[in-house]
Structure formats: C-alpha cells, structure tokens
Design an enzyme around this catalytic site. Structure first.
Site, PDB file in Angstrom:
ATOM      1  N   SER A 155       2.360 -14.591 -13.435  1.00  0.00           N
ATOM      2  CA  SER A 155       0.985 -13.983 -12.735  1.00  0.00           C
ATOM      3  C   SER A 155      -0.015 -13.660 -13.177  1.00  0.00           C
ATOM      4  CB  SER A 155       1.416 -12.622 -12.089  1.00  0.00           C
ATOM      5  OG  SER A 155       0.861 -12.244 -11.034  1.00  0.00           O
ATOM      6  N   LYS A 179       0.595 -18.229 -11.004  1.00  0.00           N
ATOM      7  CA  LYS A 179      -0.124 -17.618  -9.557  1.00  0.00           C
ATOM      8  C   LYS A 179      -1.226 -16.201 -10.155  1.00  0.00           C
ATOM      9  CE  LYS A 179       1.723 -13.213  -8.043  1.00  0.00           C
ATOM     10  NZ  LYS A 179       2.949 -12.450  -7.772  1.00  0.00           N
ATOM     11  N   LEU A 180      -2.390 -16.969  -9.496  1.00  0.00           N
ATOM     12  CA  LEU A 180      -3.489 -16.363  -9.724  1.00  0.00           C
ATOM     13  C   LEU A 180      -2.934 -15.480  -8.807  1.00  0.00           C
ATOM     14  CD1 LEU A 180      -5.094 -19.668  -9.774  1.00  0.00           C
ATOM     15  CD2 LEU A 180      -4.348 -18.631 -12.143  1.00  0.00           C
ATOM     16  N   LYS A 181      -4.238 -14.138  -9.398  1.00  0.00           N
ATOM     17  CA  LYS A 181      -4.371 -12.763  -7.717  1.00  0.00           C
ATOM     18  C   LYS A 181      -5.930 -13.453  -7.997  1.00  0.00           C
ATOM     19  CE  LYS A 181      -0.992  -9.877  -8.725  1.00  0.00           C
ATOM     20  NZ  LYS A 181       0.014  -9.797  -7.883  1.00  0.00           N
ATOM     21  N   ASP A 226      -1.700 -15.066  -5.139  1.00  0.00           N
ATOM     22  CA  ASP A 226      -1.510 -13.482  -4.554  1.00  0.00           C
ATOM     23  C   ASP A 226      -2.743 -13.144  -3.706  1.00  0.00           C
ATOM     24  OD1 ASP A 226       0.032 -11.249  -3.752  1.00  0.00           O
ATOM     25  OD2 ASP A 226       1.208 -10.774  -5.463  1.00  0.00           O
ATOM     26  N   LYS A 269      11.445  -8.077  -3.995  1.00  0.00           N
ATOM     27  CA  LYS A 269      10.818  -6.977  -5.036  1.00  0.00           C
ATOM     28  C   LYS A 269      12.098  -6.015  -4.511  1.00  0.00           C
ATOM     29  CE  LYS A 269       6.022  -8.077  -6.130  1.00  0.00           C
ATOM     30  NZ  LYS A 269       4.818  -7.176  -6.259  1.00  0.00           N
ATOM     31  N   GLY A 317       7.245  -9.542  -8.842  1.00  0.00           N
ATOM     32  CA  GLY A 317       7.981  -8.395 -10.157  1.00  0.00           C
ATOM     33  C   GLY A 317       6.695  -7.367  -9.805  1.00  0.00           C
ATOM     34  N   ASP A 347       4.887 -10.532   0.614  1.00  0.00           N
ATOM     35  CA  ASP A 347       5.252  -9.413   0.015  1.00  0.00           C
ATOM     36  C   ASP A 347       5.606  -7.986  -0.112  1.00  0.00           C
ATOM     37  OD1 ASP A 347       6.055  -7.485  -2.801  1.00  0.00           O
ATOM     38  OD2 ASP A 347       3.302  -8.696  -3.543  1.00  0.00           O
ATOM     39  N   ASN A 393      -2.295 -10.253  -2.223  1.00  0.00           N
ATOM     40  CA  ASN A 393      -2.405  -8.546  -2.543  1.00  0.00           C
ATOM     41  C   ASN A 393      -3.483  -7.555  -0.918  1.00  0.00           C
ATOM     42  OD1 ASN A 393      -1.733  -8.586  -5.321  1.00  0.00           O
ATOM     43  ND2 ASN A 393      -0.590  -7.589  -4.082  1.00  0.00           N
ATOM     44  N   GLU A 396       0.653 -15.670  -0.979  1.00  0.00           N
ATOM     45  CA  GLU A 396       1.757 -14.588  -1.510  1.00  0.00           C
ATOM     46  C   GLU A 396       0.168 -13.779  -0.642  1.00  0.00           C
ATOM     47  OE1 GLU A 396       3.172 -13.788  -4.750  1.00  0.00           O
ATOM     48  OE2 GLU A 396       3.584 -11.508  -4.306  1.00  0.00           O
TER      49      GLU A 396
HETATM   50  O1  OSB Z   1       2.030  -8.406  -6.063  1.00  0.00           O
HETATM   51  O2  OSB Z   1       2.892  -9.403  -7.086  1.00  0.00           O
HETATM   52  C1  OSB Z   1       2.464  -8.260  -6.432  1.00  0.00           C
HETATM   53  C2  OSB Z   1       2.281  -6.304 -10.092  1.00  0.00           C
HETATM   54  C3  OSB Z   1       1.837  -5.769  -9.940  1.00  0.00           C
HETATM   55  C4  OSB Z   1       1.803  -4.596  -8.437  1.00  0.00           C
HETATM   56  C5  OSB Z   1       1.793  -6.173  -7.248  1.00  0.00           C
HETATM   57  C6  OSB Z   1       2.207  -7.302  -7.912  1.00  0.00           C
HETATM   58  C7  OSB Z   1       1.967  -7.487  -9.802  1.00  0.00           C
HETATM   59  C8  OSB Z   1       1.859  -8.535  -9.809  1.00  0.00           C
HETATM   60  C9  OSB Z   1       2.938  -9.061 -11.565  1.00  0.00           C
HETATM   61  O3  OSB Z   1       1.884 -10.009  -8.985  1.00  0.00           O
HETATM   62  C10 OSB Z   1       4.665  -9.439 -10.673  1.00  0.00           C
HETATM   63  C11 OSB Z   1       4.924  -8.883 -12.701  1.00  0.00           C
HETATM   64  O4  OSB Z   1       4.393  -9.588 -13.274  1.00  0.00           O
HETATM   65  O5  OSB Z   1       5.236  -8.280 -12.715  1.00  0.00           O
HETATM   66 MG    MG Z   2       2.676  -9.534  -4.746  1.00  0.00          MG
END
Ligand code: OSB
Ligand code: MG
Length: 389
Positions: A155, A181-183, A209, A283, A311, A259, A211, A234
């Site tokens: 990520s 995976k790109l935020k 992702d 998760k 994660g 998620d 969020n 995501e």
């Molecule tokens: O949205 O998946 C998520 C990390 C912290 C909180 C939420 C997320 C994430 C990640 C990183 O995307 C996942 C990892 O490498 O542990």
């Molecule tokens: Mg996520």
C-alpha cells in the site's frame, strides 16, 4: 498445513480441563514504533505507530496480541487510548471474573460490550496464541490454511509529487511486490493513477484506496478511473453508505472493494446481496477478531466474492496472524501483507522478509513468532499489569 478447513471452531486442544490455560495476569504494553517513512492517506499522515500489545501470562505459558487501532480515530471510530480504556475497564473484567475462558468463548463473554471490535480482536489474538501454543498447534492450521506462503502487495501512501510516487512504486516493484495499491483522495487521483499505469505498463496489478474520501456526487469523476483497468477501488464512500456503494457500483466498471464498511460477516452478506461490493478486504481487527474474519471469508467464498487480507501497519505479531488468515482458500488476491522493512527499521519479532514477492506463513505453535522482549522494552511508553481479582 493443507489440512481440510474445519467447519466449526473447535476448542484448540479439546482434551480435558488442561486444554484451556488459566490466565493469571495481563500485561498491556504501549510501544511507539517509528515508521521508515511517513504514511499519508486521505485521513491523515502517520510517522509513528502507537501500538497496544496484550501479553497474557498463564499457568501454561504466555500469549501475545496486538491491537490495530491507530493513535487517532481517523480510519474508524476506534483509537489506541480508547481501546486500552475499554480493554482495562470493560473487557478484561468480564473475562478475568471467570476461571478458564477459551479463545472460542471470548466472543460470547464480550458480546454485552457493543462495538470496540479492534479492542476485542486484540484480546482474541492473545488468547488464541496462548491456547494454541499450549496445544502445540499453529494458528494457520487452526483456521484452515491451504497454502504455506502468500502473495504480497504493498500500500503506497499519497506522495508529495507524481515523480516521488513513481520512484516509490518502482522501488517496491524492484523488491518483488506483486501488486501496488495507491492511496488516493480528491484531486490526487486520476492523474496519479494515469502516471503509474503508463510508467509501469498494462500488466501491473494496480488498485486504489480512497478511505471514504468521496461522495456519490463524485461518481462521474471516479468513472474516469475505469480506463486504467484497476483490480479494484477500495472504500470510495463513507463506512455507513452501503446503498451509496451499490449505486456507485452500477456507474463504474472498476469493481468496488469494501474495507471500512465491512464490520462483520452479517454486514458482508448484506453488502454483497445489495451489490455494494464485488471484492472484500478482510481485516481481523475491524471485524472483532480472527474467528469473525474467518466467517467473513466463508460468507464471501460461498457467494463467489474474492477476498484479500488488509493491513493496519502491524508489527510482526499482527503480521504473523494475518499471514495465517491469508492462507485460507478464498484469499485469491495479493494482500497488504508487506515485509517488516516496508514499515519498520526494527520489528519486535523476527522480521518478515519478502521472498519472490511472497511471505511465508508461520508454522510454529500459536502465532508462530517469538517476541523480542528487549526490543519491546526499548520502545515501551507505558506498561500496565492487571491481575485476576
Ligand atoms: O485503509 O487499508 C487501509 C493502513 C492503516 C489504516 C488503513 C489502511 C492502511 C493501509 C496500509 O492501506 C496497509 C498495510 O500495509 O498495513
Ligand atoms: Mg483500506
């Protein structure tokens, strides 16, 4: 490994009263772990993990668990200090009042406390480790793992510039990661994804992702991602908006993966039935533990929905448990189960090292990792010991 999946969750040992260890004391250890690089998401920037560890001291050995809550309630409503409070004042008293509580009995013992799934999951992880260590059995075998190593993705946080993003991605691909995976967030999305797709070629497994950073009004904007042939998008919309995700899904060709929204197996079943997602990120912390995570897996597998292991920037403790889960049959997409060095200069267990884009599933008893107490001690910011009354 390669054992048939168990249809129900049996007590890990199941031979007489000694099968369930007695917990004499619980040590709650708060550690501060600096990240190798700041991690920026649509909900904030992290430079350090504030981790709550749960250490059980029983009559038959020890057990370790990790709480995945973040320092701030930005990903979900839970946060580290709140989790510690609820564990100390509401969860542990309900367990320590009893003589011997098995890992599989925790959920019912803690059911009177609503929510606080990450806090509950941390206790369950420690209880499973304690019990499975005593029984000489690995978490992977207990959950029904069918593979000995898992494909890993990574990520990638929101970068300051597109150039920096391309360099970061190239570095991860050099290391062997099998999926990127790109935020993303509004304004740092379409052109960033275009640059990575053009720079890395059509074969790269690429996903994004958000969020929960968008609204349904952004549907036309998000549809512009369709041309990049992403594996998935995501959590584009807020946690509660299952119907919104179902409406959005009809306007995109990119599959929606949830998620934050998936808080239980029951919600997963509803989301799938509504058409809110075609893929699920599992998760264990978010759904209250590994047993519920296994049920989410089963719900998705039955309905033909692929899953992958998410994660929460875990230490080696949570990472070990996630790898056990990711070895279940329906985990057919690479997860956010990256190597220890993607997060930390020094892990608190033996480090997880990428081998040909994969991590090995631990096979030792319990979580299958040894906690390096000297490292934990060097990072400790607070230590609280709770004894049985
Ligand atoms: O949205 O998946 C998520 C990390 C912290 C909180 C939420 C997320 C994430 C990640 C990183 O995307 C996942 C990892 O490498 O542990
Ligand atoms: Mg996520």
């Amino acid at each position: 490994m390669n054992q048939p999946a168990t249809p129900v969750f049996p007590a890990p040992a199941g031979r007489g009263a000694r099968a369930v260890p007695r917990v004499e004391a619980v040590e709650l250890v708060r550690i501060a772990m600096p990240l190798v690089a700041p991690f920026r998401t649509s909900f904030g920037v992290q430079t350090e993990r504030d981790v709550l560890l749960v250490h059980l001291l029983g009559d038959a050995g020890e057990g370790w668990g990790e709480c995945v809550a973040m320092q701030e309630p930005g990903y979900s409503s839970e946060y580290t200090e709140g989790a510690q409070q609820v564990i100390e004042h509401h969860l542990l008293p309900r367990i320590l009042a009893r003589d011997r509580v098995g890992a599989a009995e925790l959920e019912s013992a803690l059911a009177p406390v609503r929510g606080h799934r990450m806090a509950k999951a941390a206790l369950e992880m420690a209880w499973l480790d304690l019990e499975l260590r005593a029984a000489g059995r690995s978490l992977a075998a207990y959950l029904g793992a069918v593979r000995s190593e898992v494909d890993c993705g990574v990520s990638v946080g929101i970068a300051a510039t597109t150039q920096e993003l391309l360099e970061t991605v190239a570095g991860y691909l050099d290391q062997g990661y099998r999926r990127i995976k790109l935020k993303i967030e509004p304004g740092l999305d379409i052109e960033r994804v275009r640059a990575v797709r053009e720079g890395c070629g059509p074969d790269l497994l690429l996903q994004v992702d958000a969020n929960a950073a968008y609204t349904l009004d952004d549907a036309d904007h998000l549809a512009r991602l369709d041309e990049f042939n992403l594996v998935l998008i995501e959590q584009p919309l807020p946690e509660e908006e299952l119907l919104g995700h179902a409406k959005l899904a009809r306007r995109l060709t990119t599959p929606i993966c949830l998620d934050e929204s998936i808080t239980s197996a029951a919600v997963a079943a509803e989301a799938i039935e509504m058409g809110a997602c075609g893929i699920v990120n599992i998760k264990p912390g978010r759904v209250g533990g590994y047993l519920e995570a296994r049920r989410v897996h089963d719900v998705c597998a039955t309905r033909g929905v692929p899953v992958w292991c998410g994660g929460m920037l875990e230490t080696g403790i949570g990472r070990a448990a996630n790898l056990a889960l990711a070895a279940l049959p329906d985990f057919t997409l690479p997860g956010d189960t990256s190597a220890s060095d993607r997060y930390f200069h020094q892990d608190i267990t033996e480090p997880f090292v990428l081998e040909n884009g994969r991590l090995r599933v631990p096979t030792g008893p319990g979580l299958g990792v040894e906690v390096r107490r000297d490292v934990v001690d060097s990072l400790t910011t607070r230590r609280t010991v709770i004894r049985r009354p």
